[in-house]
Design an enzyme around this catalytic site. Structure first.
Site, short mmCIF file in Angstrom:
data_model
loop_
_atom_site.label_atom_id
_atom_site.label_comp_id
_atom_site.label_asym_id
_atom_site.label_seq_id
_atom_site.Cartn_x
_atom_site.Cartn_y
_atom_site.Cartn_z
N LEU A 9 -0.04 -24.43 -10.57
CA LEU A 9 0.48 -23.13 -10.98
C LEU A 9 0.25 -22.04 -9.93
O LEU A 9 0.78 -20.95 -10.06
CB LEU A 9 -0.13 -22.71 -12.32
CG LEU A 9 0.44 -23.43 -13.54
CD1 LEU A 9 -0.40 -23.15 -14.78
CD2 LEU A 9 1.88 -23.01 -13.79
N ALA A 32 -3.82 -23.65 -17.64
CA ALA A 32 -4.64 -22.44 -17.54
C ALA A 32 -6.07 -22.81 -17.19
O ALA A 32 -6.51 -23.94 -17.42
CB ALA A 32 -4.63 -21.68 -18.87
N GLN A 33 -6.79 -21.83 -16.66
CA GLN A 33 -8.25 -21.89 -16.67
C GLN A 33 -8.59 -21.30 -18.04
O GLN A 33 -8.56 -20.10 -18.23
CB GLN A 33 -8.83 -21.06 -15.53
CG GLN A 33 -10.33 -21.24 -15.30
CD GLN A 33 -11.20 -20.92 -16.49
OE1 GLN A 33 -11.65 -21.82 -17.20
NE2 GLN A 33 -11.43 -19.65 -16.75
N SER A 34 -8.89 -22.16 -19.00
CA SER A 34 -8.88 -21.72 -20.39
C SER A 34 -10.26 -21.49 -21.00
O SER A 34 -10.37 -21.25 -22.20
CB SER A 34 -8.11 -22.74 -21.25
OG SER A 34 -8.72 -24.01 -21.16
N TYR A 45 -9.49 -16.25 -9.87
CA TYR A 45 -8.78 -17.52 -10.03
C TYR A 45 -8.08 -17.58 -11.39
O TYR A 45 -6.93 -18.01 -11.49
CB TYR A 45 -9.76 -18.68 -9.90
CG TYR A 45 -9.16 -20.04 -10.20
CD1 TYR A 45 -8.31 -20.65 -9.29
CD2 TYR A 45 -9.43 -20.68 -11.40
CE1 TYR A 45 -7.74 -21.89 -9.57
CE2 TYR A 45 -8.87 -21.91 -11.69
CZ TYR A 45 -8.03 -22.52 -10.77
OH TYR A 45 -7.47 -23.74 -11.06
N THR A 77 -2.77 -16.54 -26.70
CA THR A 77 -4.08 -16.82 -27.28
C THR A 77 -4.56 -15.71 -28.20
O THR A 77 -4.22 -14.54 -28.00
CB THR A 77 -5.12 -17.03 -26.15
OG1 THR A 77 -6.45 -17.07 -26.70
CG2 THR A 77 -5.07 -15.88 -25.15
N TYR A 101 -10.09 -13.83 -18.94
CA TYR A 101 -9.12 -14.78 -19.50
C TYR A 101 -8.12 -14.06 -20.40
O TYR A 101 -6.91 -14.22 -20.26
CB TYR A 101 -9.86 -15.87 -20.28
CG TYR A 101 -8.95 -16.75 -21.12
CD1 TYR A 101 -8.18 -17.73 -20.52
CD2 TYR A 101 -8.89 -16.60 -22.50
CE1 TYR A 101 -7.33 -18.55 -21.28
CE2 TYR A 101 -8.06 -17.41 -23.27
CZ TYR A 101 -7.29 -18.38 -22.66
OH TYR A 101 -6.47 -19.17 -23.41
N LYS A 105 -4.09 -13.52 -19.73
CA LYS A 105 -3.12 -13.99 -20.72
C LYS A 105 -2.26 -12.84 -21.26
O LYS A 105 -1.13 -13.06 -21.70
CB LYS A 105 -3.85 -14.69 -21.87
CG LYS A 105 -4.33 -16.10 -21.54
CD LYS A 105 -3.17 -17.08 -21.48
CE LYS A 105 -3.64 -18.52 -21.44
NZ LYS A 105 -2.51 -19.48 -21.50
#
Length: 251
Positions: A9, A32-34, A45, A77, A101, A105
């Site tokens: 991505l 994603a880095q979730s 990042y 989310t 995060y 999002k």
């Protein structure tokens, strides 16, 4: 019959190549880095992958001339709500993210809305609360608890540490939520939806139910960082609290 393609991505060129080659009818952006706690340590990042990564995907659809043939699902989310402005939350509740995060999002959410309104792309946001399954990463609290309890049952572990035991979440099963994602792309008109069970449970309750599954009763002793979870049957301490697992801001 699933065919895998290497991609990233953060690499717009590879996204264009893959979409141009596959020419998909539906795209589900679940990349994603979730991990919310990790996003505080990897903030830049997380923004690049979760925020700008979504833009790269949308731009790739546009570059490949597939605006009128692709349906796009964005994994939004419940972390967008963060410091909640009303209870319960719904599609019109104001957002107040409380982590890098959540903030990344939030950008992704609005860029999806922007492409939908600017280019008439069939694009939707699924604002999902926590969805769990055995595939969940081991550093997420649900799997950390279930794996640790299993190891204790097998005699491979005596004790494990957690953060805020009183944190509350709406936990559902990932299988149900993936079905909801698919259903959102089967509607006549693109629309954003909140997906949740409507039930809230604490980490503490999750721990108690997990130990009950192996026939152990956890009783709590002490307060705050000195609190421990002791097995009523054996007297052994199986759960401790470590402040390093707390989030800088809780939702």
């Amino acid at each position: 019959d699933m065919k895998l393609h290497y991609g990233d991505l953060t690499d717009s060129t590879c996204l264009v190549k893959i979409i141009n080659e596959v020419k998909p009818s539906e795209i589900y952006n679940l990349g994603a880095q979730s991990h919310v706690k990790i996003s505080f340590d990897l903030a830049e990042y997380t923004a690049d992958v979760d925020g700008v990564g979504t833009l790269r995907l949308l731009d790739a659809i546009k570059t490949c001339g597939l605006i009128n043939s692709v349906k796009f699902y964005q994994a939004s989310t419940s972390e967008l709500f963060g410091k909640v402005q009303e209870i319960p939350q719904k599609e019109t509740t104001p957002f107040y993210p409380r982590s890098p995060y959540g903030a990344a999002k939030l950008y992704a959410y609005w860029i999806v809305v922007n492409f939908r309104e600017a280019y008439n792309l069939f694009a939707v946001n699924g604002i999902l609360f926590n969805h769990e399954s055995p595939r969940r990463g081991a550093n997420f609290v649900t799997r950390k608890i279930s794996r640790s309890v299993a190891k204790i049952h097998l005699g491979q572990l005596d004790c494990f540490s957690l953060g805020n035991l009183d944190a509350k979440r709406d936990w559902g099963h990932a299988r149900d939520y993936v079905e909801a994602m698919w259903l959102m792309l089967q509607t006549d008109e693109p629309e954003d939806f909140v997906i949740a069970t409507g039930e809230v449970h604490s980490v503490r309750e999750f721990v108690e139910k997990s130990f009950k599954h192996i026939g152990k009763t956890i009783v709590w002793e002490g307060k705050n960082e000195n609190e421990v979870g002791r097995c009523k049957e054996t007297g052994k301490i199986h759960v401790t609290v470590n402040h390093k697992y707390y989030r800088p801001t809780e939702v």
